[in-house]
Write a protein that holds these residues in place. Structure first.
Motif, PDB file in Angstrom:
ATOM      1  N   GLU A   1      55.226 -67.396-100.360  1.00 58.25           N
ATOM      2  CA  GLU A   1      55.992 -67.583-101.707  1.00 58.25           C
ATOM      3  C   GLU A   1      57.415 -67.067-101.559  1.00 58.25           C
ATOM      4  O   GLU A   1      58.128 -67.790-102.148  1.00 58.25           O
ATOM      5  CB  GLU A   1      55.084 -67.095-102.933  1.00 58.25           C
ATOM      6  CG  GLU A   1      55.648 -67.642-104.023  1.00 58.25           C
ATOM      7  CD  GLU A   1      54.745 -66.947-105.183  1.00 58.25           C
ATOM      8  OE1 GLU A   1      55.349 -66.998-106.553  1.00 58.25           O
ATOM      9  OE2 GLU A   1      53.619 -66.654-104.988  1.00 58.25           O
ATOM     10  N   LEU A   2      57.413 -65.721-100.976  1.00 57.29           N
ATOM     11  CA  LEU A   2      58.678 -65.110-101.005  1.00 57.29           C
ATOM     12  C   LEU A   2      59.727 -66.023-100.069  1.00 57.29           C
ATOM     13  O   LEU A   2      60.792 -66.157-100.600  1.00 57.29           O
ATOM     14  CB  LEU A   2      58.640 -63.784-100.527  1.00 57.29           C
ATOM     15  CG  LEU A   2      60.002 -62.916-100.477  1.00 57.29           C
ATOM     16  CD1 LEU A   2      60.699 -62.892-101.586  1.00 57.29           C
ATOM     17  CD2 LEU A   2      59.865 -61.667 -99.629  1.00 57.29           C
ATOM     18  N   PHE A   3      59.344 -66.371 -98.988  1.00 54.84           N
ATOM     19  CA  PHE A   3      60.104 -67.057 -98.085  1.00 54.84           C
ATOM     20  C   PHE A   3      60.213 -68.531 -98.327  1.00 54.84           C
ATOM     21  O   PHE A   3      61.488 -69.049 -98.099  1.00 54.84           O
ATOM     22  CB  PHE A   3      59.491 -67.067 -96.509  1.00 54.84           C
ATOM     23  CG  PHE A   3      59.608 -65.691 -96.003  1.00 54.84           C
ATOM     24  CD1 PHE A   3      60.557 -65.078 -95.714  1.00 54.84           C
ATOM     25  CD2 PHE A   3      58.341 -65.123 -95.260  1.00 54.84           C
ATOM     26  CE1 PHE A   3      60.516 -63.719 -95.140  1.00 54.84           C
ATOM     27  CE2 PHE A   3      58.354 -63.903 -94.895  1.00 54.84           C
ATOM     28  CZ  PHE A   3      59.612 -62.960 -94.784  1.00 54.84           C
ATOM     29  N   LYS A   4      59.457 -69.019 -98.988  1.00 53.32           N
ATOM     30  CA  LYS A   4      59.514 -70.416 -99.511  1.00 53.32           C
ATOM     31  C   LYS A   4      60.721 -70.361-100.626  1.00 53.32           C
ATOM     32  O   LYS A   4      61.592 -71.329-100.660  1.00 53.32           O
ATOM     33  CB  LYS A   4      58.264 -70.933-100.337  1.00 53.32           C
ATOM     34  CG  LYS A   4      58.528 -72.253-100.783  1.00 53.32           C
ATOM     35  CD  LYS A   4      57.130 -72.721-101.209  1.00 53.32           C
ATOM     36  CE  LYS A   4      57.225 -74.199-102.084  1.00 53.32           C
ATOM     37  NZ  LYS A   4      55.617 -74.411-102.510  1.00 53.32           N
ATOM     38  N   ASN A   5      60.732 -69.386-101.411  1.00 53.22           N
ATOM     39  CA  ASN A   5      61.890 -69.485-102.717  1.00 53.22           C
ATOM     40  C   ASN A   5      63.125 -69.037-102.166  1.00 53.22           C
ATOM     41  O   ASN A   5      64.238 -69.443-102.524  1.00 53.22           O
ATOM     42  CB  ASN A   5      61.296 -68.207-103.603  1.00 53.22           C
ATOM     43  CG  ASN A   5      59.977 -68.663-104.337  1.00 53.22           C
ATOM     44  OD1 ASN A   5      59.856 -70.122-104.740  1.00 53.22           O
ATOM     45  ND2 ASN A   5      59.477 -67.856-104.957  1.00 53.22           N
ATOM     46  N   ILE A   6      62.998 -68.074-101.065  1.00 58.32           N
ATOM     47  CA  ILE A   6      64.511 -67.782-100.441  1.00 58.32           C
ATOM     48  C   ILE A   6      65.107 -69.114 -99.703  1.00 58.32           C
ATOM     49  O   ILE A   6      66.275 -68.937-100.141  1.00 58.32           O
ATOM     50  CB  ILE A   6      64.191 -66.814 -99.255  1.00 58.32           C
ATOM     51  CG1 ILE A   6      63.935 -65.335 -99.841  1.00 58.32           C
ATOM     52  CG2 ILE A   6      65.366 -66.788 -98.323  1.00 58.32           C
ATOM     53  CD1 ILE A   6      63.548 -64.412 -98.808  1.00 58.32           C
ATOM     54  N   PHE A   7      64.535 -70.033 -99.504  1.00 57.86           N
ATOM     55  CA  PHE A   7      65.158 -71.055 -98.977  1.00 57.86           C
ATOM     56  C   PHE A   7      65.187 -72.134 -99.896  1.00 57.86           C
ATOM     57  O   PHE A   7      65.377 -73.361 -99.506  1.00 57.86           O
ATOM     58  CB  PHE A   7      64.331 -71.574 -97.685  1.00 57.86           C
ATOM     59  CG  PHE A   7      64.444 -70.708 -96.354  1.00 57.86           C
ATOM     60  CD1 PHE A   7      65.598 -70.462 -95.822  1.00 57.86           C
ATOM     61  CD2 PHE A   7      63.298 -69.822 -96.075  1.00 57.86           C
ATOM     62  CE1 PHE A   7      65.612 -69.486 -94.780  1.00 57.86           C
ATOM     63  CE2 PHE A   7      63.357 -69.326 -95.156  1.00 57.86           C
ATOM     64  CZ  PHE A   7      64.690 -68.873 -94.190  1.00 57.86           C
ATOM     65  N   SER A   8      65.286 -71.710-101.077  1.00 59.66           N
ATOM     66  CA  SER A   8      65.314 -72.599-102.108  1.00 59.66           C
ATOM     67  C   SER A   8      66.497 -72.367-102.942  1.00 59.66           C
ATOM     68  O   SER A   8      67.309 -71.288-102.763  1.00 59.66           O
ATOM     69  CB  SER A   8      64.164 -72.780-103.042  1.00 59.66           C
ATOM     70  OG  SER A   8      64.064 -71.577-103.937  1.00 59.66           O
ATOM     71  N   LEU A   9      66.831 -73.109-104.187  1.00 61.42           N
ATOM     72  CA  LEU A   9      68.070 -72.777-104.978  1.00 61.42           C
ATOM     73  C   LEU A   9      67.767 -71.683-105.828  1.00 61.42           C
ATOM     74  O   LEU A   9      68.847 -70.940-106.458  1.00 61.42           O
ATOM     75  CB  LEU A   9      68.165 -73.945-106.064  1.00 61.42           C
ATOM     76  CG  LEU A   9      68.619 -75.198-105.618  1.00 61.42           C
ATOM     77  CD1 LEU A   9      68.743 -76.295-106.519  1.00 61.42           C
ATOM     78  CD2 LEU A   9      70.027 -74.982-104.850  1.00 61.42           C
ATOM     79  N   LYS A  10      66.302 -70.822-105.933  1.00 65.50           N
ATOM     80  CA  LYS A  10      66.065 -69.772-106.468  1.00 65.50           C
ATOM     81  C   LYS A  10      66.769 -68.544-105.828  1.00 65.50           C
ATOM     82  O   LYS A  10      67.235 -67.434-106.466  1.00 65.50           O
ATOM     83  CB  LYS A  10      64.648 -69.643-106.333  1.00 65.50           C
ATOM     84  CG  LYS A  10      63.839 -70.344-107.344  1.00 65.50           C
ATOM     85  CD  LYS A  10      62.447 -69.910-107.558  1.00 65.50           C
ATOM     86  CE  LYS A  10      61.689 -70.660-108.545  1.00 65.50           C
ATOM     87  NZ  LYS A  10      60.037 -70.189-108.531  1.00 65.50           N
TER      88      LYS A  10
END
Length: 482
Positions: free
Chosen positions: A209-218
């Motif tokens: 979940e952390l890495f997924k969010n890092i590569f998003s606008l978040k």
């Protein structure tokens, strides 16, 4: 069984805090002749000057002068300002200063316990609390006249604000961010707390979940959050770098001089100090941290693992400081992680009904065995020779005018200058004509106190003949340099 358990847990909780209090009260009215004595004297002096000279919190000032008139580059002076107001009411007192730190330290233990109770069983929470609050570093700096414990309290309090309710509301997140900003202003090393803080702030429950969010606008929101928390500290340190001086207090690389390196190996005083510093670090606690890296974490307690990784990264980055043995306070951030790791390990062992062979009790028992020798090392092995300091102070007070600077060759010279109330610099190098003119005179030192008269080389003796001898006894020689 439930009845006895309900009595047992509060008793253990009480004993944790009672023993912690007793340890912190050891030698509470003693002077500054203990570990990190220089830093305690600096902090106490700044607090005293806030009230005696009517200074603002933005103008920390010491007694020994410097290029900026004694105004120094120090961390945000919230601790000393609180202490100053207390001393304004109750009078100047070393005991009062240490009592303030003790209250702060025990308060951090209480909020840490509340965090542990939120995620782990009562027994695991009590064990994690003991690992944290009885750790030698936390014990010592939990009664020293220094701001480190207040930094720890703000970091723990920030985390607690995010988990005290089932769901953190906006007001909780704002208050937590303010607390975290204060922690960073008190000590930039508090940045290690950002790992669990951000995980909880954004409710991230796994590495995926952390890495997924890092590569998003978040990621933009994460960056803005870190900036908003860090900007107050950046602004303060940018200001204090221009307004204060740290040169004479740094002693300019003396810890890597050949003289000090030889002292580490041949001087019994340094050998004892480094031994005590090693006990400070409690290697079993680091073993617990290493073991906890490989545990399986649920979404609920995922924040623990990034915190442990952050502590290891910080420790590796500062590994050179381990060799010096003089910077134990940098590793205070590892102790809450040790407590969380111990609670997690014990909680997993309890819930999975593992064999007693794999019980973490043995590991924790070894951890606690380090406490008695550490207490001896912290409170009964001084890194300063009091008799030399008193001798130096007497000479300076008698022969050096009030507004003059003295360079001293003894490694405890900074303490000498605290006690004499004058500016001083450490001359930790061979005394040659070039050094006297380019180094000591550059610090505006008008006098030189030699505390190793029997070890002067022929070249040094020849150099000193050009200067006026003011005083001499079997242990010290004072020269005028002007």
């Amino acid at each position: 069984l439930f009845f006895f358990q309900s009595l047992f847990n509060p008793l253990i909780l009480f004993l944790n805090f009672w023993i912690s209090l007793i340890l912190r009260l050891i030698n509470i009215n003693g002077g500054f002749f203990d570990h990190a004595s220089v830093r305690s004297a600096e902090t106490y002096t700044i607090a005293k000057n806030f009230i005696t000279q009517n200074l603002s919190i933005w103008r920390p000032r010491v007694d020994w002068g410097g290029p900026n008139g004694g105004f120094v580059k120090f961390e945000f002076q919230l601790y000393t300002y609180i202490l100053a107001w207390l001393m304004k009411v109750f009078g100047l007192s070393i005991v009062l200063a240490r009592l303030l730190t003790i209250v702060i330290s025990l308060a951090s233990g209480w909020f840490f316990y509340k965090i542990l109770m939120k995620f782990f069983s009562p027994a695991a929470a009590l064990l994690g609390l003991a690992v944290f609050i009885l750790n030698p570093i936390i014990v010592y700096f939990g009664r020293a006249i220094q701001p480190d414990s207040l930094m720890i309290l703000f970091g723990i309090f920030a985390v607690w604000l995010l988990i005290r309710k089932e769901r953190a509301f906006l007001v909780d997140k704002i208050l937590a961010s303010v607390a975290m900003a204060f922690a960073l202003m008190l000590k930039p090393t508090a940045g290690v707390f950002l790992a669990p803080f951000l995980i909880l702030l954004f409710d991230i429950g796994s590495w995926r979940e952390l890495f997924k969010n890092i590569f998003s606008l978040k990621i933009l929101i994460y960056i803005l959050s870190i900036l908003s928390i860090s900007i107050p500290a950046w602004l303060y340190y940018n200001y204090i770098d221009r307004a204060g001086d740290f040169g004479t207090l740094n002693m300019r690389g003396w810890w890597i001089s050949w003289e000090s390196l030889r002292a580490y190996f041949y001087n019994p005083l340094y050998q004892k100090y480094i031994f005590a510093a090693f006990i400070f670090f409690n290697p079993i606690g680091w073993l617990v941290l290493f073991k906890a890296l490989f545990l399986k974490y649920s979404k609920k307690d995922f924040f623990v693992q990034p915190f442990i990784l952050g502590v290891w990264a910080f420790a590796i980055a500062h590994s050179s400081l381990w060799l010096q043995g003089f910077h134990e306070w940098h590793f205070m951030l590892g102790v809450p992680a040790m407590g969380l790791a111990a609670a997690k390990i014990f909680n997993d062992w309890q819930s999975k009904n593992l064999s007693k062979i794999f019980s973490p009790r043995f590991l924790i028992s070894f951890y606690l065995l380090f406490i008695p020798p550490a207490i001896y090392g912290l409170f009964f092995i001084s890194n300063t020779k009091a008799e030399i300091i008193y001798n130096n102070v007497g000479i300076i007070k008698q022969y050096v005018p009030e507004n003059k600077t003295t360079a001293v060759t003894d490694p405890g010279s900074t303490i000498t200058n605290f006690y004499s109330g004058r500016i001083g610099v450490y001359a930790g190098f061979s005394i040659t004509q070039d050094n006297l003119l380019n180094k000591i005179k550059a610090w505006s030192a008008d006098f030189l106190l030699i505390t190793r008269p029997n070890n002067l080389t022929e070249e040094e003796q020849k150099t000193l003949k050009d200067f006026k001898l003011i005083y001499k006894n079997e242990s010290s020689i004072l020269y005028s340099l002007y």
